[in-house]
Write a protein that holds these residues in place. Structure first.
Motif, short mmCIF file in Angstrom:
data_model
loop_
_atom_site.label_atom_id
_atom_site.label_comp_id
_atom_site.label_asym_id
_atom_site.label_seq_id
_atom_site.Cartn_x
_atom_site.Cartn_y
_atom_site.Cartn_z
N THR A 93 0.89 -1.31 0.09
CA THR A 93 0.01 0.03 -0.21
C THR A 93 0.84 1.18 0.24
O THR A 93 2.15 1.18 0.15
CB THR A 93 -0.83 0.03 1.50
OG1 THR A 93 -0.14 0.26 2.51
CG2 THR A 93 -1.81 -1.37 1.40
N SER A 113 1.22 3.46 2.15
CA SER A 113 1.64 3.35 3.42
C SER A 113 2.84 2.53 3.77
O SER A 113 3.11 2.46 5.03
CB SER A 113 0.49 3.35 4.67
OG SER A 113 0.09 2.12 4.70
N GLU A 139 -10.51 0.24 0.31
CA GLU A 139 -10.14 1.54 0.44
C GLU A 139 -8.60 1.97 -0.04
O GLU A 139 -7.89 2.62 0.71
CB GLU A 139 -10.33 2.44 2.12
CG GLU A 139 -11.71 2.32 2.08
CD GLU A 139 -11.97 2.99 3.55
OE1 GLU A 139 -11.25 3.83 3.93
OE2 GLU A 139 -12.97 2.46 4.06
N GLN A 188 -5.67 3.21 -1.78
CA GLN A 188 -5.49 4.61 -2.41
C GLN A 188 -4.27 4.63 -3.65
O GLN A 188 -4.27 5.55 -4.26
CB GLN A 188 -4.93 5.74 -1.28
CG GLN A 188 -6.07 5.94 -0.38
CD GLN A 188 -7.24 6.23 -0.96
OE1 GLN A 188 -7.34 7.49 -1.51
NE2 GLN A 188 -8.52 5.85 -0.67
N GLY A 189 -3.66 3.65 -3.48
CA GLY A 189 -2.61 3.64 -4.58
C GLY A 189 -1.55 2.36 -4.14
O GLY A 189 -2.04 1.47 -3.37
N LYS A 221 -8.22 0.34 -12.80
CA LYS A 221 -8.23 1.32 -11.96
C LYS A 221 -8.38 2.56 -12.66
O LYS A 221 -7.44 3.60 -12.40
CB LYS A 221 -7.27 1.45 -10.60
CG LYS A 221 -7.31 0.23 -9.59
CD LYS A 221 -8.53 0.10 -8.77
CE LYS A 221 -8.46 1.00 -7.56
NZ LYS A 221 -9.41 1.11 -6.84
N SER A 233 -0.82 6.50 -7.58
CA SER A 233 -2.04 6.76 -6.71
C SER A 233 -3.07 6.80 -7.57
O SER A 233 -3.26 6.81 -8.77
CB SER A 233 -1.64 8.30 -6.51
OG SER A 233 -3.05 8.77 -5.56
N THR A 260 -5.80 8.06 -6.39
CA THR A 260 -7.04 9.15 -5.68
C THR A 260 -7.78 9.88 -6.58
O THR A 260 -8.80 10.47 -6.29
CB THR A 260 -6.16 10.11 -4.70
OG1 THR A 260 -5.02 10.58 -5.50
CG2 THR A 260 -5.65 9.30 -3.43
N ASN A 261 -7.31 9.97 -7.78
CA ASN A 261 -8.18 10.79 -8.79
C ASN A 261 -8.97 9.91 -9.71
O ASN A 261 -9.70 10.48 -10.49
CB ASN A 261 -7.22 11.36 -9.92
CG ASN A 261 -6.11 12.44 -9.15
OD1 ASN A 261 -6.61 12.98 -8.10
ND2 ASN A 261 -5.10 12.78 -9.44
#
Length: 167
Positions: A86, A88, A117, A119-120, A144, A162, A164-165
């Motif tokens: 992830t 993180s 969830e 995010q990337g 994705k 990522s 997120t977009n």
């Protein structure tokens, strides 16, 4: 006319030989919403895989076409050279699915459940780079939104993408 034909054949054979000198592998990371898994497919040039087995495992008769031990050795190496995490930094547990010879390519497959969830991704693809510093490893991420690509050179360790977009 005959000299033109000979010239064309020579150019084609030189181009073919030069094309193989490019050391590269392609990995596809596919988000399969139907199965709920991230499916990972690594494609290596068969000749490069055989040469790598000879170098890495001191195996003189590295014949992926006919030798199951050689296929298993290279597949295990390919799986060890690739990591997903992830953003993180939590590594995702990839499970080996299998491997196969397909024409001039050797494929290695893995998968893991799609984390909620996400995010990337952080990706590490170091296969064959300890043998050939010029080795290029392309990683395409599909499923994705638009396809995203990461290009790994020998100096690269972890690269990130990522989501997120994404819608």
């Amino acid at each position: 006319m005959r000299s033109a034909l000979v010239a064309i054949v020579l150019v084609m054979s030189v181009g073919s030989a030069a094309a193989h000198q490019l050391k590269s592998a392609v990995t596809t990371i596919l988000f399969n919403q139907r199965t709920g898994n991230i499916e990972v497919m690594h494609r290596f040039v068969l000749h490069d895989a055989e040469h790598a087995v000879g170098e890495l495992f001191n195996k003189r008769q590295a014949d992926i076409h006919t030798d199951e031990e050689t296929r298993a050795l290279f597949a295990a190496y390919a799986l060890e050279s690739f990591r997903l995490a992830t953003l993180s930094g939590k590594e995702l547990p990839l499970e080996a699915v299998g491997y196969q010879v397909d024409g001039r390519d050797f494929w290695v497959y893995q998968e893991t459940a799609i984390p909620s969830e996400l995010q990337g991704l952080a990706v590490r693809q170091k296969a064959l780079q300890e043998l050939w510093p010029e080795q290029q490893n392309l990683v395409n991420i599909e499923g994705k939104g638009e396809i995203k690509s990461l290009q790994f050179n020998a100096k690269d360790d972890w690269l990130k993408v990522s989501f997120t977009n994404e819608p």
